[in-house]
Design an enzyme around this catalytic site. Structure first.
Site, PDB file in Angstrom:
ATOM      1  CG  ASP A 158      -0.278  -0.049   2.525  1.00 30.00           C
ATOM      2  OD1 ASP A 158       0.730   0.539   2.827  1.00 30.00           O
ATOM      3  OD2 ASP A 158      -1.037  -0.602   3.520  1.00 30.00           O
ATOM      4  CE  LYS A 159       0.109   8.698  -0.876  1.00 33.04           C
ATOM      5  NZ  LYS A 159      -0.876   9.910  -0.617  1.00 33.04           N
TER       6      LYS A 159
END
Length: 268
Positions: A127-128
């Site tokens: 994820d980011k």
């Protein structure tokens, strides 16, 4: 009198076709094996009438083709097998794992600009807010084998948390934590080092649930400050600089395929 054999069922015929040297496959699988696109994308192209086999448009998703002889085309352009590419990236924090982001955020593909390979895809996601080891390939079978929960290829993470993790909380992560109707379990969790207010732990997973480590920590009352994937199977991130990419060595690729069970099934 010669005994009549019962008619062969369709799925048995399909298996016979698939076993014929491994070259006879369904049309969606053929496009996938050639590295042109995923099977899902192939099914869409076939349904839209954009795929031809030996000059004839085929819309049947169950059509069989022989990769040794069939000439495949998409939108009139011939399809040939791409050279297989296997890359590892040290993903920086703040990048999203997608090719195009509708919000205009920077993506992991910004790190791959020197590799002009149209069908290069990430193997899983980070994820980011996460960082570390991320694999890319155009070998869809390799990617599927690594991600298959049956193979249990482990992923190792170093995680900074906002407190000193005690033995009880670490044990809870390995026993299993129920969260949003799922039981989340780490195969291993141990303390790496600690300071006055926070600590680093090592967590090993053999499955990939959405935000799994962050959710497990939240259930124990801890907050994840940083999350870095440092290994997949026996492949270590090592000293690869942040944002840098390199090709896997033959030994690294062979080991990952062995761990994913590709040697046992004859896939390579």
């Amino acid at each position: 009198m010669r005994e009549r054999r019962p008619p062969q069922k369709s799925h048995e015929r399909g298996k016979a076709n698939a076993d014929a040297g491994g070259k006879r496959v369904t049309l969606p699988r053929a496009l996938s094996k050639l590295g042109y696109c995923s099977r899902t994308q192939a099914e869409r192209l076939i349904g839209e009438g954009r795929v031809a086999v030996n000059g004839r448009i085929i819309r049947n998703l169950d059509a069989w083709v022989d990769l040794s002889f069939a000439k495949l085309e998409v939108d009139g352009a011939p399809i040939a097998a791409e050279a297989k590419i296997y890359l590892m990236l040290n993903k920086p924090r703040g990048l999203v794992t997608t090719r195009h982001d509708p919000e205009g955020r920077p993506t992991v593909y910004d790190c791959l600009k020197e590799f002009e390979i149209p069908h290069l895809s990430p193997v899983g996601r980070l994820d980011k807010a996460s960082e570390g080891l991320l694999l890319f390939t155009n070998d869809t079978e390799f990617a599927q084998a690594l991600l298959d929960p049956i193979t249990h290829v482990t992923k190792t993470y170093h995680v900074q948390v906002d407190r000193i993790m005690d033995a009880e909380s670490l044990a809870e992560m390995t026993y299993g934590i129920r969260n949003d109707g799922e039981v989340l379990t780490a195969t291993a969790a141990r303390l790496l080092r600690s300071g006055d207010r926070n600590s680093w732990i090592e967590v090993e997973l053999d499955e990939g649930r959405n935000r799994q480590i962050r959710r497990m920590l939240e259930a124990t009352g801890a907050e994840c400050l940083r999350l870095v994937r440092v290994a997949i199977g026996g492949l270590d991130l090592g000293e690869l600089p942040k944002g840098s990419v390199r090709t896997l060595t033959e030994a690294e690729l062979r080991d990952l395929k062995r761990r994913a069970g590709m040697e046992r099934t004859g896939r390579n």
